[in-house]
Design an enzyme around this catalytic site. Structure first.
Site, mmCIF file in Angstrom:
data_model
loop_
_atom_site.group_PDB
_atom_site.id
_atom_site.type_symbol
_atom_site.label_atom_id
_atom_site.label_comp_id
_atom_site.label_asym_id
_atom_site.label_seq_id
_atom_site.Cartn_x
_atom_site.Cartn_y
_atom_site.Cartn_z
ATOM 1 N N GLY A 189 -13.776 -1.766 -6.325
ATOM 2 C CA GLY A 189 -15.063 -1.201 -5.930
ATOM 3 C C GLY A 189 -15.022 -0.328 -4.691
ATOM 4 O O GLY A 189 -16.067 -0.064 -4.088
ATOM 5 N N SER A 193 -7.728 1.253 3.728
ATOM 6 C CA SER A 193 -8.196 0.684 2.465
ATOM 7 C C SER A 193 -9.384 -0.238 2.690
ATOM 8 O O SER A 193 -9.633 -0.696 3.814
ATOM 9 C CB SER A 193 -7.052 -0.117 1.831
ATOM 10 O OG SER A 193 -7.491 -0.791 0.664
ATOM 11 N N SER A 194 -10.093 -0.524 1.601
ATOM 12 C CA SER A 194 -11.147 -1.542 1.641
ATOM 13 C C SER A 194 -10.780 -2.768 0.823
ATOM 14 O O SER A 194 -11.565 -3.720 0.737
ATOM 15 C CB SER A 194 -12.454 -0.961 1.080
ATOM 16 O OG SER A 194 -12.876 0.123 1.863
ATOM 17 N N THR A 240 -10.252 -0.120 -9.685
ATOM 18 C CA THR A 240 -9.176 -0.872 -9.068
ATOM 19 C C THR A 240 -9.173 -2.146 -9.859
ATOM 20 O O THR A 240 -10.047 -2.329 -10.716
ATOM 21 C CB THR A 240 -9.495 -1.095 -7.571
ATOM 22 O OG1 THR A 240 -9.428 0.155 -6.919
ATOM 23 C CG2 THR A 240 -8.543 -2.044 -6.879
ATOM 24 N N ARG A 245 0.840 -1.192 0.000
ATOM 25 C CA ARG A 245 0.000 0.000 0.000
ATOM 26 C C ARG A 245 0.884 1.254 0.000
ATOM 27 O O ARG A 245 1.923 1.277 0.657
ATOM 28 C CB ARG A 245 -0.844 -0.034 1.279
ATOM 29 C CG ARG A 245 -1.739 1.164 1.506
ATOM 30 C CD ARG A 245 -2.948 1.089 0.630
ATOM 31 N NE ARG A 245 -4.020 1.950 1.111
ATOM 32 C CZ ARG A 245 -5.076 2.263 0.351
ATOM 33 N NH1 ARG A 245 -5.193 1.805 -0.870
ATOM 34 N NH2 ARG A 245 -6.039 3.038 0.841
#
Ligand code: DON
Length: 506
Positions: free
Chosen positions: A410, A389-390, A318, A42
């Protein structure tokens, strides 16, 4: 791992909406002996980033500062991330893993209709940047479907990364070029940031749900917390069986509401700040949350956790890939520039698009990000921190053997997309049906159930309305690439009909 990294690098060439060298991501990898590891590559906030960097003198957010400018650029992690994953788990020589992407950039490829359409959709963002205009908008128009796109600068960048390794990107001439471009446009990224970036191996979160074990990303992704919370609540609210029908959808959405209330309020980078994860995920607390779900009525978000108000919605891109071999090895990898095409800037001479991942921080109290998430001060901008983040790359096992490799783009809808595929597959639906099925989503704030315009049968909508849910239609949710293992090791892949991917096999 060789296949996963070669694919991720190729996506940086043919899927510039999200594939990247100057972005970041996560991967979860399973070895045939059952060891599961997670790599966090990340992006981080540059050292000169500050909490209020996206606010004006009166403390108001400057429109688009965290999405469409050089200030939006966080320190990229993908190149060192891919190289580190390959170093630990790859087998082929690094140069060979990079070569197909280099060739695609040098020889070019035929622009798919989806890329042409996405360029048109992001025209305003992209045409602000001279090099992006030159490459993607020849004659002032977005590249047409079927046009040949060659990216010689990107090919040269990949060639150097292939022969010299990731350091060629993180230090020296290429790093200097990237940084001077960002600085010339008012950004704060420095050569020290790029040189100092380090991916981190983390112990994946391991979540038990009936006979299943889900391995997914821990912080700085909210994947582990959301999946653990929702699944634990569901176990209390309805027992652990898989499957998704109208009645269980209400329970799922209510569990999501409760899990996102915690996520949005309490989660951030656990390496830089205190996140009370132990308390949030305490089994008795999750059981109580599950027990607080009324099977007949929606609970207003205002009465669940803290409501941090407001919402928004914008283009999201993404990309996720899943790889598996019959011996039980698997990689689940999600990577992104954040928004579609990141901040829109291609660095002249390097051919790489820059991310706008800084927008995943809470840029101001009460202000929603690209995904409408209103997040707490735990996730404020801190130098060196990773934005929450997801992204939820996941590998699921049943009775100790691999069952499912799954993930999706998403934004905030990623964990709930993964949950829906997981519950359906666990309930016995074929992978294709589980991936294609309509998706719904709740994230606590705004207090609405998002439903796909072209999805959710009327009977389901009616049953949710009858329980007091507000429905809001939106475009497609997620774009899953998943693989299931049959008990004999036979592999079946499924790509989301919402996107343009396709399963491949040797
Ligand atoms: O890390 C995150 O949660 C976001 N930056 C992911 C962005 C994304 O999924 C865009 N997708 N369609």
């Amino acid at each position: 791992m060789d296949a996963a990294i070669a694919t991720a690098l190729a996506l940086a060439v043919v899927y510039p909406q999200a594939g990247n060298l100057a972005g970041g991501g996560f991967l979860v990898a399973r070895s045939p002996d059952g060891t599961v590891q997670a790599l966090d590559f990340r992006e981080t906030a540059p050292a000169r980033a500050t909490r209020d960097m996206f606010l004006d003198g009166d403390g108001r957010p400057v429109p688009k500062a965290s999405t469409a400018t050089s200030l939006a650029v966080a320190t990229p992690g993908s190149v060192r991330g891919y190289a580190e994953a390959h170093r630990r788990l790859g087998r082929l020589p690094w140069a060979r893993v990079v070569a197909p992407a280099e060739r695609l950039a040098r020889e070019g490829f035929l622009v798919p209709a989806g890329l042409s359409a996405d360029l048109a959709e992001s025209r305003e963002l992209l045409t602000r940047w001279e090099e992006t205009r030159r490459l993607f908008f020849p004659d002032g128009k977005p590249l047409a479907a079927g046009a040949l796109l060659r990216q010689p600068d990107l090919a040269a960048t990949l060639a150097r990364v292939g022969t010299e390794g990731p350091e060629a990107f993180h230090r020296g001439k290429m790093a200097a070029r990237l940084v001077s471009f960002v600085k010339a446009h008012g950004g704060v990224l420095s050569e020290e940031d790029l040189a100092g970036y380090a991916p981190v191996w983390r112990a994946p979160d391991e979540i038990r749900f009936g006979r299943l074990v889900v391995h997914t990303m821990p912080l700085p992704s909210s994947a582990g917390q959301v999946l653990r919370s929702v699944l634990a609540q569901l176990e209390v609210a309805r027992g652990s069986a898989g499957g998704l029908d109208a009645d269980s959808y209400h329970l799922l959405l209510e569990a999501e509401r409760r899990a996102y209330a915690d996520r949005n309020r309490w989660l951030g980078d656990g390496d830089c700040t205190v996140v009370p994860l132990g308390e949030i995920l305490e089994p008795a607390r999750l059981a109580a949350l599950g027990a607080s779900i009324d099977p007949a009525r929606a609970t207003p978000s205002a009465t669940v956790g803290a409501s941090l108000a407001s919402d928004s919605g914008e283009a999201e891109e993404t990309t996720h890939l899943s790889v598996a071999t019959p011996d039980g090895a698997a990689v689940s990898l999600t990577t992104t520039l954040n928004g579609s095409f990141g901040n829109g800037a291609i660095v002249p001479g390097l051919g790489v698009l820059l991310n706008n991942e800084m927008d995943d921080f809470a840029i101001a109290p009460g202000v929603p990000n690209l995904y409408g998430l209103v997040q707490g001060s735990v996730n404020e901008v801190r130098p060196g921190a990773r934005p929450l983040s997801s992204m939820s790359p996941a590998i699921v096992e049943v009775d100790g053997r691999p069952l499912l490799v799954v993930g999706s783009p998403g934004g905030s809808t990623i964990p709930t997309t993964v949950l829906q595929v997981l519950l359906r597959a666990a309930g016995g639906e074929s992978l294709g049906a589980a991936v294609a099925a309509p998706r719904l989503h709740h994230q606590h704030t705004p207090d609405v159930v998002f439903v796909e315009k072209a999805g959710a049968p009327e009977a389901l909508r009616a049953s949710l309305r009858a329980r007091g849910h507000f429905l809001r239609e939106r475009g497609p949710i997620g774009q899953v690439h998943a693989i299931v293992f049959a008990p004999d090791g036979q592999l079946t892949g499924a790509s989301d009909p919402r996107g343009s991917g396709a399963p491949a096999a040797p």
